[in-house]
Design a protein around this motif. Structure first.
Motif, short mmCIF file in Angstrom:
data_model
loop_
_atom_site.label_atom_id
_atom_site.label_comp_id
_atom_site.label_asym_id
_atom_site.label_seq_id
_atom_site.Cartn_x
_atom_site.Cartn_y
_atom_site.Cartn_z
N SER A 25 2.60 -1.81 3.86
CA SER A 25 4.05 -1.81 3.70
C SER A 25 4.70 -1.08 4.86
CB SER A 25 4.42 -1.15 2.38
OG SER A 25 4.03 0.19 2.42
N VAL B 49 1.79 5.24 0.06
CA VAL B 49 1.29 6.46 0.68
C VAL B 49 1.12 7.49 -0.42
CG1 VAL B 49 1.67 8.19 2.40
CG2 VAL B 49 2.51 5.91 2.78
N HIS C 7 8.95 12.70 8.72
CA HIS C 7 8.20 12.80 7.46
C HIS C 7 9.10 13.20 6.30
CE1 HIS C 7 4.06 12.08 8.31
NE2 HIS C 7 4.06 12.86 9.34
N PHE C 8 10.01 14.14 6.56
CA PHE C 8 10.90 14.60 5.48
C PHE C 8 11.81 13.47 5.02
CE2 PHE C 8 10.73 19.27 6.96
CZ PHE C 8 9.50 19.39 6.36
N LEU D 134 11.16 10.33 5.23
CA LEU D 134 10.30 9.39 4.52
C LEU D 134 10.03 9.85 3.09
CD1 LEU D 134 9.01 6.84 5.66
CD2 LEU D 134 6.90 8.09 5.89
N LEU D 135 10.00 11.15 2.88
CA LEU D 135 9.76 11.69 1.55
C LEU D 135 11.03 11.77 0.72
CD1 LEU D 135 7.22 14.48 2.38
CD2 LEU D 135 6.89 12.71 0.72
N GLY D 136 12.15 11.27 1.22
CA GLY D 136 13.38 11.29 0.43
C GLY D 136 14.15 12.58 0.51
N SER E 196 2.59 10.38 11.55
CA SER E 196 1.45 11.29 11.50
C SER E 196 0.76 11.38 12.84
CB SER E 196 0.45 10.82 10.45
OG SER E 196 1.07 10.63 9.24
N GLU F 197 6.56 1.49 4.70
CA GLU F 197 6.42 2.94 4.51
C GLU F 197 5.11 3.45 5.08
OE1 GLU F 197 6.02 4.09 0.50
OE2 GLU F 197 6.36 6.21 0.91
N PHE F 198 4.04 2.65 4.85
CA PHE F 198 2.74 3.08 5.35
C PHE F 198 2.70 3.08 6.87
CE2 PHE F 198 -1.69 2.40 6.53
CZ PHE F 198 -2.25 3.47 5.88
N VAL G 292 -2.23 15.49 6.56
CA VAL G 292 -1.46 15.76 7.79
C VAL G 292 -1.13 17.24 7.88
CG1 VAL G 292 0.68 15.29 8.99
CG2 VAL G 292 -0.52 13.45 7.90
N PHE H 95 4.64 6.01 8.09
CA PHE H 95 3.86 7.23 7.87
C PHE H 95 2.76 7.36 8.91
CE2 PHE H 95 0.04 9.11 6.07
CZ PHE H 95 0.51 10.37 5.80
N MET I 230 0.85 -1.20 0.00
CA MET I 230 0.00 0.00 0.00
C MET I 230 0.88 1.24 0.00
SD MET I 230 -3.09 0.79 2.55
CE MET I 230 -4.03 2.30 2.42
N VAL J 243 7.67 19.79 0.53
CA VAL J 243 8.49 18.61 0.32
C VAL J 243 7.67 17.50 -0.34
CG1 VAL J 243 9.91 16.89 1.46
CG2 VAL J 243 10.03 19.21 2.17
N TYR K 295 -0.28 13.02 2.81
CA TYR K 295 0.62 14.05 3.33
C TYR K 295 -0.08 15.40 3.41
CZ TYR K 295 4.64 10.99 3.09
OH TYR K 295 5.52 9.98 3.32
N LYS L 150 8.30 15.65 -4.19
CA LYS L 150 8.43 14.23 -4.55
C LYS L 150 7.30 13.75 -5.46
CE LYS L 150 9.06 9.60 -2.80
NZ LYS L 150 8.88 8.69 -1.67
#
Lengths: 103, 170
Positions: free
Chosen positions: B2, A3, B45-46, B48-50, B12, B4-5, A11, B8, A1, A48, A8, A52
């Motif tokens: 996953s 995101v 979060h940042f 996680l967003l690369g 959050s 990542e989820f 949030v 996240f 799954m 950010v 984002y 992406k």
């Protein structure tokens, strides 16, 4: 799954609304400054996330985030300096007692 | 589900929980502590967003510098202060309705916008994140970068002059 981008943005939206509520209702000026920082952070998350997941991914959003952080740090420094000067003269940090210009 | 989820979701929860606790606490020092949790999870979060460089800058600037600066601001004023809000219930209710309306409007907008997939997804892993940011800052955004340094200098001088004690001019 995976995101998605809307998670984002959600949030960031909640963070922005909480910050806006705090900035409009709190009484202590330090807390008002903190709430403004929360709103700026919500915008940073958006920038950010779009750098992406946006239509043209790149580092532009991250660079904008760095610039926003710098301006926010400058704003906090000047804001606290004003607050301390005001506290020295008026002995208060409450925003509803800072009404010299109204009288 | 996953990894990542899950990451996240936890980040959050920490972000929003810290912000809500910040609003609902009454002691000012507790507010700043829960704000630190929010800032650190935003750095997560940042990452996680690369955007690793932005995440580390977030930890350094926000949870390092700004939280400590806020604590200093509280300690130099009334350090045992409680914040019960303005006490003006009509104004609080109006603000709550306004913020809820804004939230609903933006929620509707986010849910209904047609988000398109990025044009090229795999092209961004070619270079190191910090190196990419450095190249971009010092070629394309070099004038804003220099202006920012001037802004920081002006802000440093202005903050010192304003917070200095008046009257001891020698």
């Amino acid at each position: 799954m995976m995101v998605s981008i809307s998670s984002y943005l959600m949030v960031a939206l909640i963070l922005f609304c909480v910050g806006l509520y705090g900035a409009l209702t709190k009484r202590n000026a330090v807390i008002v400054l903190i709430s403004i920082e929360l709103m700026l952070n919500a915008v940073n998350i958006n920038l950010v996330a779009f750098s992406k997941f946006g239509l043209h991914p790149g580092v532009t959003g991250q660079i904008f985030t760095l610039f926003t952080m710098t301006v926010a740090a400058a704003e906090v420094a000047v804001g606290l300096a004003i607050l301390i000067a005001l506290y020295r003269n008026k002995e208060t940090v409450n925003v509803d007692e800072m009404d010299q210009m109204k009288r | 589900m996953s990894g990542e989820f899950i990451a996240f979701f936890i980040l959050s929860l920490l972000t929003i929980g810290g912000a809500v606790f910040m609003i609902s606490f009454t002691r000012v020092v507790h507010m700043v502590i829960s704000l630190g949790i929010t800032f650190i999870s935003i750095a997560g979060h940042f990452v996680l967003l690369g955007a690793e460089f932005v995440g580390v800058s977030q930890i350094l600037v926000y949870s390092g510098a700004i939280s400590i600066l806020m604590l200093f601001g509280i300690m130099l004023t009334k350090h045992d202060a409680n914040d019960e809000g303005t006490g003006n219930t009509w104004k609080n209710r109006f603000v709550l309705v306004f913020v809820a309306a804004l939230f609903g409007l933006l929620f509707w907008g986010i849910q209904n916008a047609p988000w398109q997939a990025p044009a090229q997804q795999a092209a961004e892993q070619s270079m190191n994140n910090a190196k990419e940011i450095g190249i971009e800052v010092f070629t394309k955004y070099v004038i804003p970068f220099e202006l920012l340094s001037v802004l920081l200098l002006v802000c440093l001088v202005g903050a010192i002059i304003m917070a200095k004690k008046e009257g001891d001019q020698q």
